[in-house]
Design an enzyme around this catalytic site. Sequence first.
Site, PDB file in Angstrom:
ATOM      1  N   LYS A  52     -33.656-106.291  17.193  1.00  0.00           N
ATOM      2  CA  LYS A  52     -34.227-105.356  16.216  1.00  0.00           C
ATOM      3  C   LYS A  52     -33.856-105.780  14.793  1.00  0.00           C
ATOM      4  CE  LYS A  52     -30.175-102.383  16.746  1.00  0.00           C
ATOM      5  NZ  LYS A  52     -29.622-101.214  17.469  1.00  0.00           N
ATOM      6  N   ARG A 150     -27.815 -88.450  19.733  1.00  0.00           N
ATOM      7  CA  ARG A 150     -29.011 -89.042  19.137  1.00  0.00           C
ATOM      8  C   ARG A 150     -30.125 -88.805  20.155  1.00  0.00           C
ATOM      9  NH1 ARG A 150     -28.312 -95.206  17.027  1.00  0.00           N
ATOM     10  NH2 ARG A 150     -28.753 -95.689  19.201  1.00  0.00           N
ATOM     11  N   HIS A 179     -25.958 -94.947  25.234  1.00  0.00           N
ATOM     12  CA  HIS A 179     -25.455 -95.772  24.131  1.00  0.00           C
ATOM     13  C   HIS A 179     -24.063 -95.309  23.729  1.00  0.00           C
ATOM     14  CE1 HIS A 179     -25.793 -98.656  20.945  1.00  0.00           C
ATOM     15  NE2 HIS A 179     -25.692 -97.761  19.981  1.00  0.00           N
ATOM     16  N   ARG A 235     -26.303-105.131  26.607  1.00  0.00           N
ATOM     17  CA  ARG A 235     -27.246-105.136  25.473  1.00  0.00           C
ATOM     18  C   ARG A 235     -26.555-105.564  24.184  1.00  0.00           C
ATOM     19  NH1 ARG A 235     -27.921 -99.623  26.974  1.00  0.00           N
ATOM     20  NH2 ARG A 235     -27.047 -99.097  24.939  1.00  0.00           N
ATOM     21  N   TYR A 279     -23.234-106.910 -16.752  1.00  0.00           N
ATOM     22  CA  TYR A 279     -23.517-105.523 -17.113  1.00  0.00           C
ATOM     23  C   TYR A 279     -22.245-104.676 -17.168  1.00  0.00           C
ATOM     24  CZ  TYR A 279     -28.476-106.350 -16.043  1.00  0.00           C
ATOM     25  OH  TYR A 279     -29.758-106.810 -16.030  1.00  0.00           O
ATOM     26  N   CYS A 326     -25.871-108.769 -10.416  1.00  0.00           N
ATOM     27  CA  CYS A 326     -27.153-108.366 -10.998  1.00  0.00           C
ATOM     28  C   CYS A 326     -28.221-108.361  -9.898  1.00  0.00           C
ATOM     29  CB  CYS A 326     -27.564-109.327 -12.103  1.00  0.00           C
ATOM     30  SG  CYS A 326     -26.265-109.651 -13.323  1.00  0.00           S
ATOM     31  N   ASP A 328     -30.740-110.393  -9.488  1.00  0.00           N
ATOM     32  CA  ASP A 328     -31.168-111.713  -9.024  1.00  0.00           C
ATOM     33  C   ASP A 328     -30.114-112.797  -9.216  1.00  0.00           C
ATOM     34  OD1 ASP A 328     -33.913-110.558  -8.899  1.00  0.00           O
ATOM     35  OD2 ASP A 328     -33.607-110.543 -11.076  1.00  0.00           O
TER      36      ASP A 328
END
Length: 389
Positions: A52, A150, A179, A235, A279, A326, A328
């Site tokens: 997943k 859940r 689970h 799993r 920053y 930052c 990027d």
Amino acid sequence: MSPPARHPDAERVTADVFQQRPTRIRVDLDALAHNLKTLRAHAGVPVMAVVKANAYGHGLVPVGRHLQAVGVEQLGVAFLEEGVALRQAGVTVPILVMGGIFGPQASELIQHDLMITVSSLDKLRLVEAAAEALGRRAQVHLKIDTGMERIGVHARNAGPFIEAAVASAWCDIRGIYSHLARADEPDSPATAQQLERFLDACAHFERLGAPMPQRHLANSGGLLWFPRTHLDLVRPGIALYGVMPDPALPSPLPLRPALSLRSQVVYFKVVPKGHPVSYGGTWTPDVDTRVITVPIGYGDGWPRALSSRGEVLVRGHRRPIVGRICMDQFMADIGPDGSAWNEDEVILIGEQDGHAIRCEDVAAAAGTIPYEILVNLNLRIPREYTGGV
Ligand SMILES: *Cc1c(COP(=O)(O)O)cnc(C)c1O
């Protein structure tokens, strides 16, 4: 309410335009195969590999295909669309969709030959109706709740649920599962309690004289630390990728991290003593020092929580991240005498000259779990694959 109109470019894979970017993820397919073998040997039962969330950031389709090629018994995904993507890529092994389902999805799940998690009597009826309408039997796993609160039927109410499923004319019960909530705590009694509740629920099959389907309970933590939870199938997710569920726990098995994250120095400068970096000016050198800029940031999923906390490897040295990350880019201090050149390799996760930064180290520095580090690495970062032939 009518659905919003589909944009004509919606199908474009936006990640394609980033393929040449020097910042990249490298996935070692041989490490994945090694981990699969190691985990299966430890458990002594078949493996449902959990892929997943883009295979925990490693790339859903390449990982799914490779695991099938090296003999994985089953795959697990979170929702319908992940299963469909695997089927469309030619993956044919059994795939379980582990999340809760919405009514209209039942028919699609059956048509794509995806095993369905049936987590209540209502959902069982939905699936039966869809199967009957298609004239095609549904393959289902029954979900029992033993302590997550859940999805799933509480173990104490499992009797009538299992009885209805066994009586169903349109559902083949391929499995029953639950689970674990605390399997990454080797000393917690919660797991033993969940196991007892689960086995009590499974006993209804015997009471009904029905064949026992595959029973499965163990995630990575269960697989690694609670052998009694292995049952008929395990799993693993995170352990398959060679990463531990909890940064503080060492691996009891020789697993190999499959993912590395690398970039390159894009800028070098000397920052004078007393001049704050990035920053907010949250970090200021007290001597003239050399600072490199690395072109990856929180816009790629590199956590902002690593501001002045994490480290990177450059030229075989650990170098601290300084100032705020930052969107990027971020900066690292290589010290007054450090050397680095533009385009030098920067390792964010992985090894360089005998040093290693593990995903677990990054998670600990960022104050989160390794899962979140991996799955947040987004599609701005191209993936490349090694091994696997
Ligand atoms: C995600 C998931 C797993 C795998 O968990 P890991 O801790 O990554 O091994 C197993 N089972 C279910 C139901 C899950 O949702």
